[in-house]
Design a protein around this motif. Structure first.
Motif, PDB file in Angstrom:
ATOM      1  N   VAL A 133       0.836  -1.192   0.000  1.00 34.44           N
ATOM      2  CA  VAL A 133       0.000   0.000   0.000  1.00 34.44           C
ATOM      3  C   VAL A 133       0.876   1.250   0.000  1.00 34.44           C
ATOM      4  O   VAL A 133       0.668   2.180  -0.791  1.00 34.44           O
ATOM      5  CB  VAL A 133      -0.945  -0.027   1.211  1.00 34.44           C
ATOM      6  N   LEU A 155      -2.902  -1.122  -8.618  1.00 35.51           N
ATOM      7  CA  LEU A 155      -3.911  -1.023  -7.552  1.00 35.51           C
ATOM      8  C   LEU A 155      -4.784  -2.265  -7.553  1.00 35.51           C
ATOM      9  O   LEU A 155      -5.068  -2.845  -6.496  1.00 35.51           O
ATOM     10  CB  LEU A 155      -4.755   0.230  -7.763  1.00 35.51           C
ATOM     11  N   ALA A 156      -5.183  -2.696  -8.766  1.00 32.65           N
ATOM     12  CA  ALA A 156      -5.994  -3.912  -8.841  1.00 32.65           C
ATOM     13  C   ALA A 156      -5.241  -5.074  -8.216  1.00 32.65           C
ATOM     14  O   ALA A 156      -5.790  -5.837  -7.405  1.00 32.65           O
ATOM     15  CB  ALA A 156      -6.340  -4.211 -10.291  1.00 32.65           C
ATOM     16  N   ILE A 183      -2.882  -4.986  -6.026  1.00 35.23           N
ATOM     17  CA  ILE A 183      -2.726  -4.841  -4.577  1.00 35.23           C
ATOM     18  C   ILE A 183      -4.029  -5.178  -3.871  1.00 35.23           C
ATOM     19  O   ILE A 183      -4.033  -5.842  -2.823  1.00 35.23           O
ATOM     20  CB  ILE A 183      -2.260  -3.412  -4.245  1.00 35.23           C
ATOM     21  N   VAL A 184      -5.130  -4.733  -4.476  1.00 31.29           N
ATOM     22  CA  VAL A 184      -6.420  -5.032  -3.845  1.00 31.29           C
ATOM     23  C   VAL A 184      -6.639  -6.540  -3.805  1.00 31.29           C
ATOM     24  O   VAL A 184      -7.092  -7.089  -2.797  1.00 31.29           O
ATOM     25  CB  VAL A 184      -7.559  -4.327  -4.608  1.00 31.29           C
ATOM     26  N   ILE A 185      -6.276  -7.222  -4.892  1.00 30.13           N
ATOM     27  CA  ILE A 185      -6.452  -8.678  -4.891  1.00 30.13           C
ATOM     28  C   ILE A 185      -5.565  -9.302  -3.821  1.00 30.13           C
ATOM     29  O   ILE A 185      -6.006 -10.162  -3.049  1.00 30.13           O
ATOM     30  CB  ILE A 185      -6.112  -9.260  -6.274  1.00 30.13           C
ATOM     31  N   HIS A 210      -4.510  -7.976  -1.131  1.00 35.38           N
ATOM     32  CA  HIS A 210      -5.100  -7.672   0.161  1.00 35.38           C
ATOM     33  C   HIS A 210      -6.267  -8.590   0.444  1.00 35.38           C
ATOM     34  O   HIS A 210      -6.425  -9.099   1.556  1.00 35.38           O
ATOM     35  CB  HIS A 210      -5.575  -6.216   0.155  1.00 35.38           C
ATOM     36  N   ALA A 211      -7.091  -8.782  -0.589  1.00 36.49           N
ATOM     37  CA  ALA A 211      -8.260  -9.629  -0.387  1.00 36.49           C
ATOM     38  C   ALA A 211      -7.830 -11.064  -0.091  1.00 36.49           C
ATOM     39  O   ALA A 211      -8.493 -11.769   0.663  1.00 36.49           O
ATOM     40  CB  ALA A 211      -9.150  -9.584  -1.621  1.00 36.49           C
TER      41      ALA A 211
END
Lengths: 98, 89, 141, 498, 125, 481
Positions: F128, F172-173, F175-177, F179-180
């Protein structure tokens, strides 16, 4: 222009057909056991006099049970009056107060 | 489900409604169109009266007249001879 | 338009329309009709007056400033009636719960706040309609 | 006494702006007083919304109901200050105050004389009241009435501008919005006929039992509802009125229309979709796919259209079309993360877009230039205004530590949770488009030769408005927890997760 | 088991209101005269009112004002709602008329196409 | 800890001060700029040395509902060292090159800001924070790209920002994945995604590579880089040959070694394709470079090619390959900055930007051309220069990973490099001296020459004594294997 009209007509006719399908599924008109005649309506009919003191149930609903809606109804009219004046009053008219 | 007299009345009146509303497509003169709308509105009020809602019938009659009057006023005001296009709608 | 007969006729009929309008407003809670229809009927009488006698004469009788006041405070009146409930410890717009005497059903004074609210609404509907009419008649000169 | 006032908060927050709005036309001679009254109302509204939020947090998110007139739920109108409502109330209050500050002494140029200005303020407060009402409403027909108040006052705000084109924009808006509310009313009618209830909870309960006998009714009700609110909230193919209306309105009008009014309709749509139809029916009738598709189309088309505009306010207006797409997209994910992201994005966009419109208005009135390409060097001459614009742009693009980022982050989480990778790609592409249509403005403003003209930041009140808004954007970017918690709880409520 | 058409016939007020609704919509969308559009809106809204009122009606029912009939009273709720609806429609009409008058003052016409033409012509200058 | 914070803050504070100093006050601005650069340098070195000594530095913030972590590890420390050192050198060069030019205030403000942000990229302790600094780097270097304010610069800037933001979107996509999937994204000794399975990881890796690959100029995503060369030379040298592109390269190494980890990587199909993508970029990049006539463009394409050397080393997933990559990161940065500095001096002094017309330049600018020659030899990979060692380890890494053609790619690329640069140097010393053209830009030659020669000297020194940096490289490699 013409093509747009035809397009609109086709869309509206399709929607009309869907609406007719829907109408056929609505509870039958005029029947006394429609979902509309449920406990809500029964209370308005049976208890209006006791709850609000008026025999006209429509008025009882408008001005007591659902008075909040009616407040907004008057506001709609008020808004329209404001908006009409705003739209039509000439911009440059200083010192004039209506 | 049996229809009673009221139903036939309503159907007959609704023919007037449809006729009036369809006429709105074709009437060129706006004053005539507004008059037709006034008729439409009164017919609607009668139908509502037949549907046991006199409150609404009165209100709709009054509102219909009011609408008609306001539109008449507006139409007359947009017909002031400006640039000579008096008869244009 | 400026016909003598028309003027006389209107002068006679107007009074009846006017009174009928108030009747409808005041009896909204015991007979068909209501404050809104009554308000429109009252306003129609004035509109007819202004149409026949000329807008200026109409404005003499009911100046715009007065109409604005009636409109504003008439609408506020509704809200204040709602606040009565809160002041009496009941919810907003409460009537019976606020302990208002509902009166004898079927009479003009029955229904607690309903009559008061209805009267306010009727008056302000009438004034709003007249304002709308005035503005449409000569709003942008 | 204390307790009684707090129990009445949900209704006060609605009626206060309305009551003050009623008397404003009679005060037209004393415009100063009017302005101060409006600001006071906004301050008090903010305090009340904050108090409601505190109350809600104290009871861990269980909603605060309020029965109007004391009539219990299916008979009377019961409003509910739940998480969703309080979230939107907070947004209204936070955005409303700066807009009111901005208008102080600043309407003469766009609106005109005293009586018009006083009525403009009255319309503004009525719109605020209607939006607050939408936030807490829980009754189908009440939704319709509030929507009408909002529509009429919004049209009034648009038509208040002196420009003749404003009247045309307002007329088109009025006609289409009325068509929309006709559809909404029709839809409410279908629901009422089949369920016999207007209260959302009762209608939902009844609908869950009867929908199998009348699937077409649900179909038509849903499609009417979507189309009706779609017109009002400018969902993509139905957005045609928006660019005109939002760019022609007086600046505070544009800000409140783009920032709040559209959001109000979206909140109503959300309530009806999730509280009345419920997620089961939504999935069964594939409404969520419609929403997602509409969102994707809106993001792409809105962004591309925005790129092609040279007029600053029109560009922002098209940007609203695109950003509404994000919110709709989030509605279509039907999961908690996506909904929470969507709601947070709604809040953040309300802040950002009103900032953008207000600063754009200030720039236009200071420079007299309306085209993006003519605004070279504004950043040097009007540092504060352009600074707020910059903060808002960065927020809209979704740079971390600005509020837009948090919303996008959760939207992305939601899109991955629902397995919708195309939506995720579109969300990200939307950011790039957003940069493509906003950054050239910044570049022109900061990195071009400064003209010699005497452009200045606007007055104190306006500056305060900009500072407040940009502070809010940054604050919710850094500490989103209060709003985000509300949004997450609201999403859980909407999905009936406990 | 009643057929589709029979069901339609039973629900004839709804059918009427649906047809009127679409006539109104068509008038709004296809007529370029602003007054006609306004009339279309009114037709559309009254059609919706008709639907609500039909929903509240009971065949052979009584007017919802207390009296000594034996007939069942009809549902007062739709009537109450439609009172609000009528006010809304009249407000919209008034405001739209005001806008039409203003447009007429600016452009000298009440035709949407004409106005669009004049405006675009004005922009080219 | 305090060293880390000061290293990160000195650039920001310097930028703010520079922005506040009146545009006319050159002397004060220069002082502030150098104070900021020097303090950044000092504190970065102290931080880096602490990290190499094994200290665990960590700063955690909870903002925006996410955790933001600053925790430099040896890899980050290496990047910190390279960036902060070169930044000071480039600042020195700027003082000569930019003297008397327009818009100095904004130039130096964003120059310093970019310094802080690059150090932030290097010190980021989770994805992040890395994303934040990566995004900010784009924004803070954008004004430097469009510094000239010409139409061409604006166009290049638009391209730069669109490419970078698209990359950041992919990132970002990803990183979001991540994170998820894992609920956190902290860089620790255990790879973030360790233990994850599933086909989707290939796509995740692709998203990461696409995100960082934009800045690292992997071949289909490289198009912004040659255009960004419209920026002033110190910017081209520092940002578009080293700092910005290294942030992409650094990010990819991070992804490969800290997010996925060598074990997981070796099981992914897409990971097997990556060395070949890098090889493709190496060869095609240098071939295009050879065909360029404008010197800065040639250097730009050459940059694209050389960056993939580093990536190739990282993609081999071998300790030897990673050593080569680290060595190349150091060596290449020194040499490429030298080359750009020379190009800048040539352009400023003779007004010549096109290679084919540089005949005789060498006699007019002997010291510059000498440095250029040294750097060119380095690019070929000749022995006395540092790149020899890095290429040596890269080849060993390639062979160790089982693909001997990779070594062949490196050798071929070396030969093309020779074709690319040696003739330029030779041509420069052929023909008559053109005489020194004094352009009235007010730039100071000595201030430009000193850093150039200094860097060439350091390259030679490392080439002769690679043990100088070997410890650091080993520290990085040991932290991953």
């Amino acid at each position: 222009m013409k093509i747009r009209h035809i397009f609109v007509a086709v869309v509206v006719l399709l929607a009309l057909f869907g609406m007719l399908l829907m109408v056929a599924e609505l509870p039958p008109y005029g029947s006394a056991d429609n979902p509309g005649q449920n406990m809500v309506a029964q209370r308005y009919i049976n208890d209006a006099l006791e709850d609000t003191g008026v025999p006209n149930m429509v008025t009882a609903v408008v001005l007591d049970y659902r008075a909040y809606d009616t407040m907004f109804e008057t506001i709609v009219l008020f808004t329209a009056a404001l908006a009409v004046v705003v739209a039509l009053k000439p911009a440059e008219e200083e010192g004039d107060d209506a | 489900m049996q229809f009673v007299a009221v139903d036939y009345w309503i159907m007959a009146l609704s023919l007037i409604l449809m006729g009036a509303s369809l006429a709105l497509f074709f009437i060129k003169d706006l004053i005539h169109a507004v008059i037709v709308y006034g008729a439409y509105s009164v017919t609607m009020a009668v139908i509502w009266l037949l549907m046991n809602t006199p409150d609404l019938a009165i209100t709709e009659a009054a509102a219909g007249i009011c609408t008609t009057v306001m539109m008449m006023v507006a139409i007359y005001r947009t017909r002031r001879p400006k640039k000579g296009n008096k008869d244009e709608n | 338009m400026r016909d003598f007969i028309l003027k006389r006729m209107i002068a006679v009929i107007l009074a009846f329309i006017f009174v009928y309008g108030f009747y409808v407003i005041l009896h909204g809670h015991i007979s068909p009709g209501g404050s809104f229809a009554g308000g429109i009927i009252v306003s129609l009488s004035f509109i007819a007056f202004a149409t026949v006698y000329g807008i200026d004469k109409g404005k003499e009788k009911l100046p715009e400033k007065f109409l604005v006041w009636v409109e504003s405070y008439g609408t506020l009146w509704y809200g204040l009636m709602g606040l009565v409930g809160i002041c009496k410890g009941a919810p907003f717009l409460a009537n019976k719960l606020a302990g208002i005497d509902l009166g004898v059903p079927g009479t003009l004074s029955s229904g607690g706040l309903i009559g008061l609210i209805g009267f306010g609404v009727g008056i302000r509907v009438a004034s709003t309609m007249i304002t709308l009419f005035y503005t449409l008649m000569e709003g942008d000169a | 006494m204390m307790t009684s006032w707090t129990t009445h908060l949900p209704v006060f927050v609605v009626i206060l702006p309305l009551f003050v709005g009623f008397i404003l036309p009679t005060l037209a001679r004393r415009l100063r007083l009017v302005e101060n009254l409006v600001i006071a109302v906004e301050v008090i509204s903010f305090v009340m919304a904050a108090a409601l939020a505190v109350l809600l947090f104290k009871q861990n998110g269980s909603p605060i109901p309020y029965a109007m007139g004391g009539w219990p739920a299916p008979w009377g109108i019961r409003i509910i200050a739940d998480n969703l409502g309080v979230l939107f109330l907070l947004v209204i209050a936070i955005v409303g105050l700066p807009i009111a500050l901005y208008t102080k002494g600043n309407l003469r140029e766009e609106v005109g004389g005293r009586s018009r200005t006083a009525r403009f303020y009255a319309l503004y407060l009525l719109l605020m009241g209607a939006l607050a009402g939408m936030a807490v409403t829980n009754d189908l027909f009440n939704v319709f009435v509030l929507v009408e108040v909002a529509t009429l006052s919004a049209c009034g705000l648009v038509s208040a501008h002196r420009n003749p084109r404003a009247a045309e924009a307002a007329f088109n808006y009025l006609i289409l919005a009325t068509l929309g509310s006709g559809l909404v009313m029709g839809s409410i009618g279908f629901l009422y006929i089949t369920t016999g209830h207007l209260n959302m909870e009762f209608a939902a309960r009844e609908l869950a039992q009867v929908w199998q006998h009348s699937p077409h009714v649900v179909w038509m009700a849903a499609s009417f509802m979507l189309t009706g609110f779609g017109v009002k909230a400018a969902m993509f193919p139905l957005h045609v009125w928006l660019p005109d209306a939002h760019s022609m309105a007086p600046t505070p009008g544009s800000a409140v229309l783009s920032g709040l009014a559209v959001k109000g309709y979206l909140i109503c749509l959300l309530k009806i979709l999730y509280n009345v139809f419920g997620q089961t029916l939504m999935r069964h009738f594939t409404m969520h796919h419609v929403l997602t598709a509409a969102g994707i189309a809106a993001i792409l088309a809105g962004s591309i259209l925005a790129l092609r505009q040279d007029e600053l306010k029109r560009r922002l207006a098209y940007s609203t079309v695109a950003q509404v797409g994000y919110i709709i997209l989030g509605f279509g994910f039907v999961n908690q993360r996506g909904l929470a992201g969507s709601l947070f994005y709604l809040a953040s966009h309300a802040l950002i877009k009103s900032t953008l419109f207000l600063t754009a208005g200030a720039i236009i009135s200071a420079t007299g230039k309306t085209k993006v390409s003519e605004l070279a060097g504004v950043g040097r001459k009007m540092p504060l205004t352009m600074g707020a614009f910059t903060v808002a742009s960065l927020g809209l693009v979704g740079i971390p530590l600005f509020s837009g980022f948090v919303g996008k982050w959760h939207l992305l989480l939601g899109s991955f949770e629902s397995g919708n990778f195309a939506a995720a790609a579109v969300i990200l592409a939307g950011s790039v488009f957003c940069a493509a249509y906003l950054f050239p403005i910044l570049r022109n403003a900061y990195f071009q030769e400064t003209p010699g003209e005497n452009w200045q930041d606007p007055g104190m009140a306006q500056r305060a408005a900009f500072v407040l808004l940009s502070a809010a954007i940054i604050f919710f970017g850094i500490l989103p927890t209060p709003l985000l918690t509300l949004a997450q709880r609201a999403a859980a409520d909407l999905l009936f997760l406990q | 088991m009643t057929t589709f058409l029979e069901k339609l016939l039973i629900n004839y007020p709804y059918v009427i209101s649906v047809i009127l609704f679409f006539i109104g919509t068509l008038i709004i969308l296809t007529q370029s005269n602003l007054f006609k559009k306004l009339l279309g809106i009114n037709v559309m809204e009254t059609a919706t009112f008709l639907m609500f009122i039909a929903a509240g009606n009971i065949r052979g029912g009584a007017v919802p004002i207390l009296s000594d009939t034996n007939a069942p009273y009809i549902n007062p709720l739709p009537s109450a709602l439609m009172l609000t609806g009528i006010v809304v429609s009249i407000s919209v009409t008034a405001f739209a008329l005001a806008l039409i008058l203003r447009l007429y003052r600016e452009y000298g016409t009440v035709d949407a196409n004409e106005i669009a033409r004049l405006r675009n012509g004005g922009m080219e200058k | 800890m305090i060293n880390l914070i000061l290293a990160l803050l000195s650039g920001v504070v310097g930028a703010l001060l520079t922005a506040l100093i009146p545009a006319k006050n050159d002397r004060l601005r220069t002082t502030v700029v150098f104070a900021a650069l020097a303090s950044a340098l000092i504190f970065s070195w102290r931080t880096a040395l602490l990290v190499f000594a094994g200290a665990e530095l960590e700063l955690t913030f909870g903002l925006a509902g996410l955790t933001w972590r600053l925790a430099p590890d040896p890899l980050g420390a290496m990047f910190v060292l390279i960036a902060s050192t070169l930044w000071l050198v480039a600042g020195l060069y700027s003082a000569g090159y930019m003297a008397g030019k327009r818009n100095l205030k904004s130039y130096y403000s964003f120059f310093l800001l970019a310094n802080s942000i690059t150090l932030g990229v290097a010190c980021a302790g989770n994805l992040v924070a890395l994303y934040l600094f990566y995004e900010l780097l784009t924004l803070s270097t954008y004004p430097l790209v469009i510094h000239e304010r010409s139409a061409e610069a604006v166009k290049a800037g638009a391209k730069y920002i669109i490419y970078s933001l698209s990359g950041a979107g992919a990132l970002l996509a990803a990183i979001v994945i991540t994170h998820a999937l894992t609920g956190h994204s902290d860089f620790t000794s255990v790879p973030v995604l360790a233990g994850q399975t599933g086909k989707g990881l290939n796509w995740l890796l692709a998203l990461f590579i696409a995100g960082f690959g934009v800045k690292a100029a992997i071949m289909p995503l490289h198009r912004w880089l040659p255009e960004a060369m419209v920026a002033p030379t110190p910017i081209s040298a520092l940002l578009h040959a080293v700092a910005v592109v290294y942030s992409g390269v650094y990010g990819i190494i991070r992804v490969v070694y800290t997010v996925f980890g060598p074990e997981l990587m070796s099981s992914l199909t897409f990971a097997k394709a990556l060395p070949w993508i890098a090889s493709f970029t190496i060869l095609v990049g240098v071939m295009i470079a050879t065909r360029q006539d404008v010197l800065k463009k040639r250097l730009a394409y050459h940059t694209i090619s050389q960056l993939s050397y580093i990536l190739l080393g990282a993609f081999t997933l071998q300790p030897l390959g990673l050593s080569g990559a680290m060595l190349h990161m150091i060596s290449y940065s020194l040499l490429k900055v030298t080359l750009f500095f020379c190009a800048g001096i040539i352009a400023e002094q003779t007004g010549e930007t096109v290679v084919s017309r540089m005949g005789g330049v060498g006699w007019s600018l002997p010291k510059t051309m000498a440095a250029f020659g040294v750097a060119s030899l380095g690019m070929v990979g000749m022995l006395p220069l540092n790149t020899f060692w890095s290429k040596y380890y890269l080849m060993r890494g390639g062979v160790a990973s089982g693909s001997w053609p990779l070594a062949l790619v490196l050798i071929t690329s070396g030969i093309i490099n020779a074709v690319c640069f040696i003739p330029t140097v030779v041509a420069a010393f052929k023909g008559e001296s053109q005489g020194r053209v004094h352009l009235e830009s007010g730039s100071s030659v000595s201030l430009m020459l000193v850093p150039t020669v200094l860097l060439a000297g350091i390259s030679l020194l490392i080439g002769l004594w690679p043990g100088l940096v070997w410890d650091g490289v080993q520290a990085v490699v040991n932290s991953f294997f």
